[in-house]
Design an enzyme around this catalytic site. Structure first.
Site, short mmCIF file in Angstrom:
data_model
loop_
_atom_site.label_atom_id
_atom_site.label_comp_id
_atom_site.label_asym_id
_atom_site.label_seq_id
_atom_site.Cartn_x
_atom_site.Cartn_y
_atom_site.Cartn_z
N SER A 166 0.81 -1.21 0.00
CA SER A 166 0.00 0.00 0.00
C SER A 166 0.85 1.27 0.00
CB SER A 166 -0.89 -0.01 1.24
OG SER A 166 -1.65 1.17 1.29
N LYS B 31 -3.53 2.21 -2.28
CA LYS B 31 -3.15 3.32 -1.41
C LYS B 31 -4.11 3.43 -0.21
CE LYS B 31 -1.46 7.01 0.29
NZ LYS B 31 -0.28 6.84 1.16
N GLY B 32 -3.59 3.76 0.93
CA GLY B 32 -4.40 3.86 2.14
C GLY B 32 -5.60 4.78 1.95
N ASN C 127 -6.70 -0.94 1.67
CA ASN C 127 -6.01 -0.54 2.90
C ASN C 127 -6.83 0.57 3.55
OD1 ASN C 127 -3.94 1.46 4.22
ND2 ASN C 127 -2.82 -0.46 4.09
N CYS D 7 -1.73 4.46 12.22
CA CYS D 7 -1.93 5.90 12.06
C CYS D 7 -2.31 6.52 13.41
CB CYS D 7 -2.97 6.19 11.00
SG CYS D 7 -4.57 5.56 11.38
N LYS E 201 -2.44 -4.71 9.50
CA LYS E 201 -1.07 -4.27 9.21
C LYS E 201 -0.41 -3.71 10.46
CE LYS E 201 1.75 -1.90 5.87
NZ LYS E 201 1.76 -1.37 4.52
N ILE F 70 6.19 -5.30 7.75
CA ILE F 70 6.05 -4.17 8.65
C ILE F 70 5.61 -2.91 7.89
CG2 ILE F 70 7.76 -4.95 10.32
CD1 ILE F 70 9.78 -2.99 9.01
N THR G 10 6.15 1.35 7.98
CA THR G 10 7.44 2.07 8.03
C THR G 10 7.90 2.32 9.47
OG1 THR G 10 6.24 4.15 7.85
CG2 THR G 10 7.10 3.23 5.81
N GLY H 274 7.14 -2.67 -1.52
CA GLY H 274 6.74 -1.27 -1.41
C GLY H 274 7.66 -0.35 -2.17
C1 LIG Z 1 5.55 6.59 -0.08
C2 LIG Z 1 4.96 5.54 0.81
C3 LIG Z 1 3.60 5.58 1.12
C4 LIG Z 1 3.04 4.60 1.96
N1 LIG Z 1 1.70 4.63 2.23
C5 LIG Z 1 1.12 3.63 2.96
C6 LIG Z 1 -0.29 3.60 3.19
O1 LIG Z 1 -1.05 4.44 2.68
N2 LIG Z 1 -0.79 2.61 3.96
C7 LIG Z 1 0.01 1.62 4.51
O2 LIG Z 1 -0.48 0.73 5.20
N3 LIG Z 1 1.35 1.62 4.29
C8 LIG Z 1 1.92 2.60 3.53
N4 LIG Z 1 3.27 2.58 3.29
C9 LIG Z 1 4.10 1.49 3.88
C10 LIG Z 1 4.40 0.38 2.87
O3 LIG Z 1 3.20 -0.23 2.40
C11 LIG Z 1 5.31 -0.70 3.48
O4 LIG Z 1 4.67 -1.30 4.58
C12 LIG Z 1 6.66 -0.15 3.97
O5 LIG Z 1 7.12 0.87 3.13
C13 LIG Z 1 7.74 -1.25 4.07
O6 LIG Z 1 7.96 -1.89 2.83
P1 LIG Z 1 9.08 -1.40 1.75
O7 LIG Z 1 10.37 -1.26 2.49
O8 LIG Z 1 9.08 -2.47 0.69
O9 LIG Z 1 8.59 -0.09 1.22
C14 LIG Z 1 3.86 3.56 2.48
C15 LIG Z 1 5.22 3.54 2.16
C16 LIG Z 1 5.78 4.50 1.34
C17 LIG Z 1 7.25 4.42 0.99
#
Ligand SMILES: Cc1cc2nc3c(=O)[nH]c(=O)nc-3n(C[C@H](O)[C@H](O)[C@H](O)COP(=O)(O)O)c2cc1C
Length: 303
Positions: free
Chosen positions: A21, A45-46, A99, A130, A165, A191, A193, A265
């Site tokens: 997401s 996207k969330g 999401n 959040c 999540k 996880i 972030t 992600g």
């Molecule tokens: C730009 C960006 C926007 C994100 N938006 C969301 C979100 O809207 N909802 C959510 O659950 N996680 C969101 N995440 C978290 C990612 O889905 C993911 O859990 C996290 O980045 C770890 O994975 P990665 O290292 O592969 O990015 C976002 C991450 C990034 C980088």
């Protein structure tokens, strides 16, 4: 013949590679690069109850082996998603995972209500990291009681499978995973972030207008693998692992740690082909290793 398919919470995925997401929008941009039918699933996207423009820029910053973001849930709102994005996504034979985000228990319940019964959604991913405005800025995902309560409220509103999540910004992620499993989660994803900060030493100002943001990318992978492993010891629901996956070998670590599926992600932002490369790479690796079914890897770490 290599079997990549997996069933999680009653949903059949043709392969275990999803896009995470917030790093894939609603898929439109990526459809210029490859057929989205190749994916295991799309985590959109969330979504929030109302449309959001998110935080002011700068809201993205590059860091060594990763990136910071404080996008702040920019999205068209749940109704905008249902009206303008979901009909487009429905042309594909790929599970769409919505999401969902809320600032209160009531908001989580309400957004679930709006999505319940809408065709084309395979599961909800309940984002419990959040800020909870009503409880003084605590995070739902950092307290087992609050995390469980969100899941109960959402569960009461829908029969859709619930993937919860989890936030890595906790001391004991297994405790949170157990609480959401007990409250009715069908699977967990982790996880999200990692809370982080960077400073521009010339201006002496934070790199992000929001001051702090979420770290993702290769830098967080060992942390994510550790947490997946810990959660796998604690719960019996399936796990979708994510955090820093950029190649098939990264994904294999997650399977060995106990993930049944993975999501990619931030890597989508620098390499739009990454998801299909990981799917192909997994097939090749399994062939080489003479492993017929990817699920045979799950939890296979030797300790
Ligand atoms: C730009 C960006 C926007 C994100 N938006 C969301 C979100 O809207 N909802 C959510 O659950 N996680 C969101 N995440 C978290 C990612 O889905 C993911 O859990 C996290 O980045 C770890 O994975 P990665 O290292 O592969 O990015 C976002 C991450 C990034 C980088």
């Amino acid at each position: 013949m290599i079997n990549l398919s997996v069933e999680i919470a009653g949903i059949k995925f043709k392969n275990p590679v999803m896009v995470a997401s917030g790093c894939y929008g609603f898929g439109r941009e990526f459809s210029n690069f490859y057929d989205l039918n190749l994916l295991g699933a799309i985590m959109v996207k969330g979504l929030t109850l109302e449309p959001r423009i998110g935080n002011p820029p700068p809201r993205i910053a590059e860091t060594p082996a990763g990136m910071l973001n404080s996008v702040g849930l920019q999205n068209p709102g749940v109704e905008g998603f249902i009206k303008n994005e979901l009909p487009w996504l429905k042309q594909y034979d790929v599970p769409v995972i919505a999401n969902i985000n809320g600032h209160s228990y009531e908001e989580f319940a309400e957004i679930t209500d709006r999505l319940a019964g809408v065709s084309g959604i395979s599961a909800l991913e309940v984002n419990i990291s959040c800020p909870n405005v009503k409880n003084g800025g605590m995070f739902f995902g950092t307290d087992p009681v609050m995390a469980g309560e969100v899941v109960k409220r959402v569960r009461a509103k829908t029969d859709l499978p619930l993937i919860v999540k989890l936030s890595p910004n906790v001391t004991d992620i297994a405790e949170i995973a157990k609480a959401v499993e007990a409250a009715g989660a069908d699977a967990v994803s982790l996880i999200n972030t990692v809370l982080a900060m960077a400073i521009d030493i010339k201006t002496r100002r934070p790199a992000l207008s929001n001051v702090v943001g979420g770290l993702s990318g290769p830098a967080v992978k060992p942390l994510a693998v550790r947490m997946v492993w810990q959660v796998a010891q604690a719960v019996s629901v399936p796990i979708i692992g994510m955090g820093g996956i950029a190649k098939a070998e990264d994904a294999i670590e997650f399977f060995l740690a106990g993930a049944n599926a993975v999501a990619i992600g931030a890597a989508n932002l620098s390499n739009p082909m990454v998801a299909v490369e990981v799917i192909d790479g997994l097939k090749m690796w399994l062939e080489q290793e003479k492993i017929e079914d990817i699920q045979h890897l799950v939890g296979g770490v030797i300790i």
